[in-house]
Design a protein around this motif. Structure first.
Motif, PDB file in Angstrom:
ATOM      1  N   VAL A  59       0.845  -1.191   0.000  1.00 38.07           N
ATOM      2  CA  VAL A  59       0.000   0.000   0.000  1.00 38.07           C
ATOM      3  C   VAL A  59       0.882   1.243   0.000  1.00 38.07           C
ATOM      4  CG1 VAL A  59      -1.806   1.276   1.175  1.00 38.07           C
ATOM      5  CG2 VAL A  59      -1.819  -1.238   1.229  1.00 38.07           C
ATOM      6  N   GLU A  60       0.843   1.971  -1.112  1.00 35.59           N
ATOM      7  CA  GLU A  60       1.621   3.200  -1.232  1.00 35.59           C
ATOM      8  C   GLU A  60       0.844   4.379  -0.660  1.00 35.59           C
ATOM      9  OE1 GLU A  60       2.288   0.874  -5.172  1.00 35.59           O
ATOM     10  OE2 GLU A  60       0.637   1.376  -3.834  1.00 35.59           O
ATOM     11  N   SER A  61       1.583   5.369  -0.208  1.00 38.32           N
ATOM     12  CA  SER A  61       0.984   6.617   0.259  1.00 38.32           C
ATOM     13  C   SER A  61       1.993   7.746   0.083  1.00 38.32           C
ATOM     14  CB  SER A  61       0.558   6.506   1.722  1.00 38.32           C
ATOM     15  OG  SER A  61       1.682   6.225   2.533  1.00 38.32           O
ATOM     16  N   GLY A  62       1.508   8.963   0.204  1.00 35.63           N
ATOM     17  CA  GLY A  62       2.394  10.119   0.147  1.00 35.63           C
ATOM     18  C   GLY A  62       2.313  10.927  -1.129  1.00 35.63           C
ATOM     19  N   GLY A  63       1.617  10.426  -2.130  1.00 31.99           N
ATOM     20  CA  GLY A  63       1.492  11.187  -3.368  1.00 31.99           C
ATOM     21  C   GLY A  63       0.714  12.483  -3.148  1.00 31.99           C
ATOM     22  N   ASP A  64       1.073  13.507  -3.915  1.00 37.83           N
ATOM     23  CA  ASP A  64       0.459  14.817  -3.705  1.00 37.83           C
ATOM     24  C   ASP A  64       0.781  15.725  -4.888  1.00 37.83           C
ATOM     25  OD1 ASP A  64       0.289  16.821  -0.629  1.00 37.83           O
ATOM     26  OD2 ASP A  64      -0.918  16.870  -2.463  1.00 37.83           O
ATOM     27  N   LEU A  65       0.199  16.924  -4.858  1.00 41.13           N
ATOM     28  CA  LEU A  65       0.543  17.980  -5.813  1.00 41.13           C
ATOM     29  C   LEU A  65       1.693  18.782  -5.199  1.00 41.13           C
ATOM     30  CD1 LEU A  65       0.040  19.856  -8.260  1.00 41.13           C
ATOM     31  CD2 LEU A  65      -1.700  21.005  -6.872  1.00 41.13           C
ATOM     32  N   VAL A  66       2.776  18.934  -5.950  1.00 42.16           N
ATOM     33  CA  VAL A  66       3.939  19.659  -5.432  1.00 42.16           C
ATOM     34  C   VAL A  66       4.476  20.565  -6.530  1.00 42.16           C
ATOM     35  CG1 VAL A  66       5.485  17.749  -6.058  1.00 42.16           C
ATOM     36  CG2 VAL A  66       6.174  19.361  -4.271  1.00 42.16           C
ATOM     37  N   LYS A  67       5.061  21.673  -6.134  1.00 39.57           N
ATOM     38  CA  LYS A  67       5.610  22.621  -7.106  1.00 39.57           C
ATOM     39  C   LYS A  67       6.970  22.139  -7.618  1.00 39.57           C
ATOM     40  CE  LYS A  67       3.428  26.937  -5.615  1.00 39.57           C
ATOM     41  NZ  LYS A  67       2.259  26.284  -5.025  1.00 39.57           N
ATOM     42  N   PRO A  68       7.321  22.546  -8.839  1.00 40.05           N
ATOM     43  CA  PRO A  68       8.665  22.207  -9.348  1.00 40.05           C
ATOM     44  C   PRO A  68       9.744  22.658  -8.377  1.00 40.05           C
ATOM     45  CG  PRO A  68       7.314  23.123 -11.094  1.00 40.05           C
ATOM     46  CD  PRO A  68       6.516  23.276  -9.833  1.00 40.05           C
ATOM     47  N   GLY A  69      10.721  21.788  -8.171  1.00 38.97           N
ATOM     48  CA  GLY A  69      11.782  22.057  -7.216  1.00 38.97           C
ATOM     49  C   GLY A  69      11.490  21.555  -5.818  1.00 38.97           C
ATOM     50  N   GLY A  70      10.266  21.135  -5.595  1.00 37.40           N
ATOM     51  CA  GLY A  70       9.862  20.677  -4.276  1.00 37.40           C
ATOM     52  C   GLY A  70      10.266  19.239  -3.987  1.00 37.40           C
TER      53      GLY A  70
END
Lengths: 107, 116
Positions: free
Chosen positions: B5-16
């Protein structure tokens, strides 16, 4: 890196048809070749490892063959649940490259 | 039964940065190599990293080398992927998978979107 050429990129077939997908590599990978099936929105599923070994739980209509630089996945009699995208992958070298995929569609 | 079970995916800005986790159950985690594979929207599969049983052997695809770090905690039955200096082309579903020579079990994936 080992390059894989998978063909065809797509095919149309009917239930009951025999289907063959081919992967060719640019150098010998002995039998370090695996096949995966992916249906839309789902994770890939291992079908065949080591070029010809059937993963546990996979129907016997799936078979793999080949060694060196040319490999084949055969579905002996296509079933409705087999309409999916199929990928080969080499595990002889790092990086573990995948083929581009073959989408099997309903005719 | 084997579960990843994967977790932690999100929307992040370039360079983040982002850290993905994969919780494993149903098998002896410390007996298996583990891998990360990603799939950009509408594209094929890309292997990105693998790690040996005791973390002695680690490999990366050139596309992520120097930016991503794979790790594992055998006591917690967990696999991780630390992703730094993220780029738009890192946008993908990230899968953890059991194995290295072949990937016998896969998680359901977690979506990472890199966008401003």
């Amino acid at each position: 890196d080992i390059q894989i050429t998978q063909s065809p990129s797509s095919l149309s077939a009917s239930v009951g048809d025999r289907v063959t997908i081919t992967c060719r590599t640019n150098q010998s990978i002995r039998t370090y070749l695996n096949w995966y099936q992916q249906t839309p929105g789902k994770a890939p599923k291992l079908l065949i490892f080591g070029a010809s070994s059937l993963q546990s739980g996979i129907p016997s209509r799936f078979s793999g063959s080949g060694s060196g630089t040319e490999f084949t996945l055969t579905i002996s009699s296509l079933q409705p649940e087999d309409f999916a995208t199929y990928y080969c992958q080499q595990s002889h070298n790092i990086p573990r490259t995948f083929g581009q995929g073959t989408k099997v569609e309903i005719k | 039964q084997v579960q990843l079970v994967e977790s932690g995916g999100d929307l992040v800005k370039p360079g983040g940065s982002l850290r993905l986790s994969c919780a494993a159950s149903g098998f002896a985690f410390n007996d298996y190599y583990m891998s990360w594979v990603r799939q950009a929207p509408g594209k094929g599969l890309e292997w990105i990293s693998s790690i040996s049983l005791s973390s002695s052997y680690i490999n990366y695809a050139d596309s992520v080398k120097g930016r991503f770090t794979i790790s594992r905690d055998n006591a917690q039955n967990s696999l991780y992927l630390q992703m730094n200096s993220l780029r738009a082309e890192d946008t993908a579903v990230y899968y953890c998978a059991r194995g290295d020579q072949f990937l016998g079990y896969w998680g359901q994936g977690t979506l990472v979107t890199v966008s401003s």
